[in-house]
Design a protein around this motif. Sequence first.
Motif, PDB file in Angstrom:
ATOM      1  N   MET A  27       0.822  -1.213   0.000  1.00 13.90           N
ATOM      2  CA  MET A  27       0.000   0.000   0.000  1.00 13.90           C
ATOM      3  C   MET A  27       0.862   1.272   0.000  1.00 13.90           C
ATOM      4  O   MET A  27       0.540   2.253  -0.657  1.00 13.90           O
ATOM      5  N   ASN A  28       1.966   1.232   0.786  1.00 15.47           N
ATOM      6  CA  ASN A  28       2.861   2.389   0.805  1.00 15.47           C
ATOM      7  C   ASN A  28       3.416   2.675  -0.593  1.00 15.47           C
ATOM      8  O   ASN A  28       3.609   3.837  -0.968  1.00 15.47           O
ATOM      9  N   GLU A  88     -11.464  -2.698   3.668  1.00 17.45           N
ATOM     10  CA  GLU A  88     -10.211  -2.886   4.415  1.00 17.45           C
ATOM     11  C   GLU A  88      -9.065  -2.096   3.782  1.00 17.45           C
ATOM     12  O   GLU A  88      -8.238  -1.515   4.490  1.00 17.45           O
ATOM     13  N   ASN A  89      -9.018  -2.080   2.467  1.00 20.64           N
ATOM     14  CA  ASN A  89      -8.000  -1.275   1.795  1.00 20.64           C
ATOM     15  C   ASN A  89      -8.204   0.212   2.060  1.00 20.64           C
ATOM     16  O   ASN A  89      -7.238   0.973   2.205  1.00 20.64           O
ATOM     17  N   LYS A 115      -9.536   1.557   4.819  1.00 24.53           N
ATOM     18  CA  LYS A 115      -9.072   1.823   6.178  1.00 24.53           C
ATOM     19  C   LYS A 115      -7.549   1.890   6.240  1.00 24.53           C
ATOM     20  O   LYS A 115      -6.972   2.756   6.910  1.00 24.53           O
ATOM     21  N   LYS A 116      -6.912   0.978   5.538  1.00 24.32           N
ATOM     22  CA  LYS A 116      -5.451   0.912   5.568  1.00 24.32           C
ATOM     23  C   LYS A 116      -4.826   2.146   4.941  1.00 24.32           C
ATOM     24  O   LYS A 116      -3.876   2.726   5.488  1.00 24.32           O
ATOM     25  N   VAL A 117      -5.356   2.589   3.796  1.00 24.95           N
ATOM     26  CA  VAL A 117      -4.766   3.731   3.122  1.00 24.95           C
ATOM     27  C   VAL A 117      -4.976   5.016   3.920  1.00 24.95           C
ATOM     28  O   VAL A 117      -4.099   5.892   3.952  1.00 24.95           O
ATOM     29  N   LYS A 174      -5.113   5.258   7.230  1.00 23.74           N
ATOM     30  CA  LYS A 174      -4.144   5.219   8.337  1.00 23.74           C
ATOM     31  C   LYS A 174      -2.739   5.573   7.855  1.00 23.74           C
ATOM     32  O   LYS A 174      -2.035   6.375   8.478  1.00 23.74           O
ATOM     33  N   LEU A 175      -2.338   5.000   6.731  1.00 23.06           N
ATOM     34  CA  LEU A 175      -0.994   5.259   6.220  1.00 23.06           C
ATOM     35  C   LEU A 175      -0.827   6.706   5.764  1.00 23.06           C
ATOM     36  O   LEU A 175       0.238   7.314   5.948  1.00 23.06           O
TER      37      LEU A 175
END
Length: 437
Positions: free
Chosen positions: A1-2, A299-300, A302-304, A306-307
């Motif tokens: 993702m990063n 879920e993707n 939420k992850k993006v 946060k990052l």
Amino acid sequence: MNKSILKLALPNIISNITVPLLGLIDLALMGHLGSEVYIGAISLGSVIFNIIYWGFGFLRMSTSGFTAQAFGEKKPTEAITILVRALLLTIIISVFILLLQSPIAWASFKVIGGSPEVEKLAEAYFRIRVWAAPAALSLFVFSGWFLGMQNARYPMIIAIVVNVVNILLSAFFVFGLDMKSDGVALGTAISQYVGLVTAVILLLKKYRGMLPNVTKAGIIDLKFMSSFFKVNSDIFIRTFCIIVVFTFFTSKSASINDTVLAVNSILLQFLMFFSFFIDGFAFAGEALVGKFIGAKQIENLKKVVKLLLYWGLGLAITFTLIYWTGTNFILKLLTSQKDVIQTAQKFLVWVVLIPIASVGSFIWDGIYIGATASRAMRNSLLVSTFLIFAPVYYFLNPVWNNHALWMGMLLFMFSRGVILSLMYRRTILKPLTKNVE
């Protein structure tokens, strides 16, 4: 993702950084002409175009958000139709701006004010640069569309072309032809049209095959147009609030004296410089959040989010250290006017606080634009403008004067991030979860 974030963020940072560099160079060109009135003229003239271009910034934002969602849903026909719709709207808006340029100039100077000499130079700047409005607004649309298509490289190319041409032409007109603020305006106007030609060439190079899919019926899809205009109206109100704050800031600076106007114009460049770095990650948020919402990948999403917040915080800490240690050096690069430098020393503490105070507002803006959650953005700006910025300034102004302006500005930026953070789950996650279920 990063990797996905950086793939979008880094080209945007490279393209965005040319914009504050251009502003810094314009100020530096004027700052070495021997009079502070030229700095003031550029500042007041730029405020008018902030009113115009920021006001129509929804053209880029809504285009980016809707296009990214169409990309995530794998609907290329809808994606290219969004571009055509936005460009048609841009043409209509541009015609009105050009027809109404005289009343726009008159009303702007009535609201902003300034010394007679500064106003005269600023009006000449405006009369030249306004003819670039069709190109400038079209570039908003193209940049937003390319970004929504997960293509950050093309906006980078366009921005670099525009700003390199602008810098070279402005320097030539000022130093080669002995023009003043009008030379900067002419360089800006010509460079916008060079950028527009570049954008069209890039579109035809990669996306030519999508154009035949555009139909008249698709362009006037009433259901989409209703949603499009609703989002645009919310973003317009949101952006109008930002215009009110920055216009008020410049107007009150001008009402103190020309020196304070010059000082605040220069110090605001530190906010702008940080904003175009952090906006690289905000723009990445627009593209990725829109894509994941279109594809319904919670879920993707939420992850993006946060990052993006982690990246934003890291960048804010970095800029705080840079401003803490290097502000005096940068200030002397921007102007040789001793009275401006001496006065600016009193307000440098606010420059150091800018990154931490404003990082949340930029990152969350990108997230909400990608989600086309325009109502929450609108409401957060209304609160930050009229319940935070205005009361803080009027309460502190009798004692703090220019410091009150800066306190109000930083709390305005900080409160936007806090409000959007608190609204995230209810505004973005909850509706998406229901749609998936």
